[in-house]
Design a protein around this motif. Structure first.
Motif, PDB file in Angstrom:
ATOM      1  N   GLU A   1     -12.253 -17.723   1.988  1.00 20.70           N
ATOM      2  CA  GLU A   1     -12.674 -18.404   0.808  1.00 20.70           C
ATOM      3  C   GLU A   1     -13.144 -19.624   1.455  1.00 20.70           C
ATOM      4  OE1 GLU A   1      -9.390 -19.011  -1.843  1.00 20.70           O
ATOM      5  OE2 GLU A   1     -10.414 -20.860  -2.685  1.00 20.70           O
ATOM      6  N   CYS A   2     -12.299 -20.226   2.452  1.00 18.38           N
ATOM      7  CA  CYS A   2     -12.850 -21.468   3.067  1.00 18.38           C
ATOM      8  C   CYS A   2     -14.058 -21.483   3.801  1.00 18.38           C
ATOM      9  CB  CYS A   2     -11.796 -21.993   3.965  1.00 18.38           C
ATOM     10  SG  CYS A   2     -10.305 -22.530   3.077  1.00 18.38           S
ATOM     11  N   LEU A   3     -14.476 -20.217   4.196  1.00 19.19           N
ATOM     12  CA  LEU A   3     -16.171 -20.054   4.858  1.00 19.19           C
ATOM     13  C   LEU A   3     -17.020 -19.751   3.808  1.00 19.19           C
ATOM     14  CD1 LEU A   3     -14.615 -17.764   7.624  1.00 19.19           C
ATOM     15  CD2 LEU A   3     -15.763 -20.036   8.123  1.00 19.19           C
ATOM     16  N   ALA A   4     -16.879 -19.897   2.615  1.00 21.42           N
ATOM     17  CA  ALA A   4     -17.736 -19.751   1.548  1.00 21.42           C
ATOM     18  C   ALA A   4     -17.947 -18.339   1.076  1.00 21.42           C
ATOM     19  CB  ALA A   4     -18.875 -20.783   2.009  1.00 21.42           C
ATOM     20  N   LEU A   5     -17.239 -17.544   1.523  1.00 18.20           N
ATOM     21  CA  LEU A   5     -17.703 -16.065   1.129  1.00 18.20           C
ATOM     22  C   LEU A   5     -17.479 -15.754  -0.307  1.00 18.20           C
ATOM     23  CD1 LEU A   5     -15.777 -14.226   4.432  1.00 18.20           C
ATOM     24  CD2 LEU A   5     -18.278 -14.379   3.999  1.00 18.20           C
TER      25      LEU A   5
END
Lengths: 216, 260
Positions: A120-124
């Protein structure tokens, strides 16, 4: 051999062939239906979650022979003439999808929540997270219990005897009627079941050990 | 406490007049059920600044950090990050995450992927880089953290310090404007913290805007332009690193004295 001819043993092997066919159909069908069930079980959607949960509880609450009867006789009432193989395959699909769905749900949930968070934090997107991060890890976890469940599928195909499907158990029953050697014939059938299931159990165990070693 | 030597010394950045803060807390409140963890936080981090959040466990510093990239939703006040108001109606969380990198205490690398695949997954899937571009990018960021030779290793084959540096490289590969570090050395053996802190120090020297939650007081004093002491869900004291030598409040004096 022990009062049973080679041809008669060949008859058992024929039955065993159909046991394997039905097992494969049950497993493939169970996978096709079970995977969406597993996904629905973990979905955040209230409706999907409830419906899939109800499906699993409903199927798990009915004995497999009764599912066989319902599919075999129930469907023919509506004018569809289903043969025993189709009915048995549908029943096995219902049965194995409920259990596989539940097993796989557990495997997906066994992947640490922090993995979702990292994705989530990698914008996936949520779909990308599931496909590239969660699923590969869940699959690895799922191999041992899935192979283990295959053993249950193989053994439980024997319930199709109630609707007269010609499998290993059914062929043994017919052979017994012809030869009156129940001990020899059912022992032979038992050995064949064991010969199919034992390698599966061994595989499951070996995968499990490998998994533990990786995690150690 | 780990004392580290750094090759590059970070020159503190003074906030420029007229510049917009990268992170801006205004009376931010956050509760978990009945428990109020943040009781009105005010804090500005300017572009290029390094802010260190310190304080006892339970002081709300990790929660404050997690609010910055939307991992926790605030209940009150205003929070602006990279010019985006997190409570605005048209706020896009994914767009924010493209600009804000975060590194966790427990690394959270993807165990089924190699180091290079860990680093390039998001650039490929989110930013659409092709194979050649992403390989070049991986080489660049792994060099930054000193792990060029580990591109084809799996996380389980690396030490904790190396895994944490991969996690930093993975965030850097998204070319963030802001980096968040949540107690990134707390799970590491003392002899491994130095290598991670050196990488962070190098980033600071390179002008990266960063907010870090840390227990490494010597490190905070050394690299942070702004040290923020949090206590009971509030910003208790904030200032330059030298503030630790001359605490104004009893609480900070006790905290510094306790050697945490």
């Amino acid at each position: 051999m022990l009062g049973v001819s080679i041809d008669q043993y060949g008859f058992l092997v024929q039955g065993a062939f159909w046991t394997i066919v039905l097992s494969l159909m049950g497993f493939v069908g169970g996978t096709i239906v079970g995977l969406p069930v597993a996904l629905a079980r973990i979905s955040r959607g209230w409706f999907l979650c409830r419906v899939s949960s109800a499906y699993v509880q409903f199927v798990q609450g009915i004995p497999l022979p009764v599912i066989m009867f319902v599919v075999y006789f129930g469907v023919s009432i509506y004018g569809f003439d289903v043969n025993a193989l189709v009915a048995a395959a549908i029943a096995m699909t219902l049965y194995s999808s409920a259990y596989l769905g539940e097993i796989w749900k557990g495997c997906i949930q066994a992947v640490p929540k922090t993995q979702w968070e990292a994705g989530e934090c990698l914008a996936l997107t949520s779909v990308q997270r599931f496909i590239y991060v969660i699923l590969p890890q869940a699959l690895r976890i799922a191999v041992p219990p899935t192979v283990g469940f295959l053993v249950q599928i193989v053994k439980n195909t024997s319930y199709s005897v109630v609707i007269g499907f010609f499998d290993l158990t059914y062929s043994a029953k017919i052979l017994n009627n012809a030869t009156f050697k129940p001990f020899v014939i059912f022992t032979a059938a038992a050995l064949i079941y064991f010969a199919i299931c034992f390698p599966l159990s061994r595989y499951a165990r070996r995968f499990e050990l490998r998994l533990h070693r990786r995690n150690a | 406490m780990t004392v580290i030597s750094m090759n590059s010394v970070h020159t503190p950045v003074a906030p420029q007049d007229g510049a917009q803060p990268m992170v801006s807390f205004r009376d931010v409140h956050k509760s978990f059920g009945a428990l109020e963890v943040l009781k009105g936080i005010d804090l500005d981090v300017m572009p290029g600044q390094v802010a260190a959040l310190i304080g006892r466990s339970g002081s709300g510093k990790s929660t404050a950090l997690r609010c910055i990239n939307g991992l926790e939703k605030i209940n009150g006040g205003e929070l602006t990050v990279c010019g985006r108001n997190l409570r605005a109606r048209d706020f896009e969380l994914r767009e924010l995450r493209k600009e804000v990198g975060i590194v966790f205490q427990s690394y959270n690398l993807f165990p089924h992927l190699t180091v290079e695949q860990n680093v390039t997954l998001a650039p490929r899937k989110v930013n659409g880089l092709d194979a050649a571009e992403s390989r070049a990018l991986a080489a660049e960021v792994l060099e930054q953290v000193g792990l060029s030779d580990k591109a084809l290793s799996y996380p389980e084959q690396l030490s904790g310090g190396q895994q944490q540096r991969v996690a930093i490289a993975r965030s850097l590969a998204m070319r963030p404007k802001l980096m968040l570090f949540d107690e990134v050395t707390s799970a590491l053996d003392p002899e491994l913290t130095g290598e991670v802190l050196r990488v962070i120090g190098k980033l600071a020297a390179g002008g990266m805007t960063m907010v870090l939650v840390t227990h490494e007081m010597a490190f905070a004093r050394q690299v942070a332009d702004l040290v923020v002491y949090m206590h009971q869900g509030r910003v208790w004291e904030a200032g330059k690193g030298t503030m630790l030598d001359d605490p104004q409040t009893v609480e900070l004096r006790q905290f510094v004295g306790s050697g945490l």
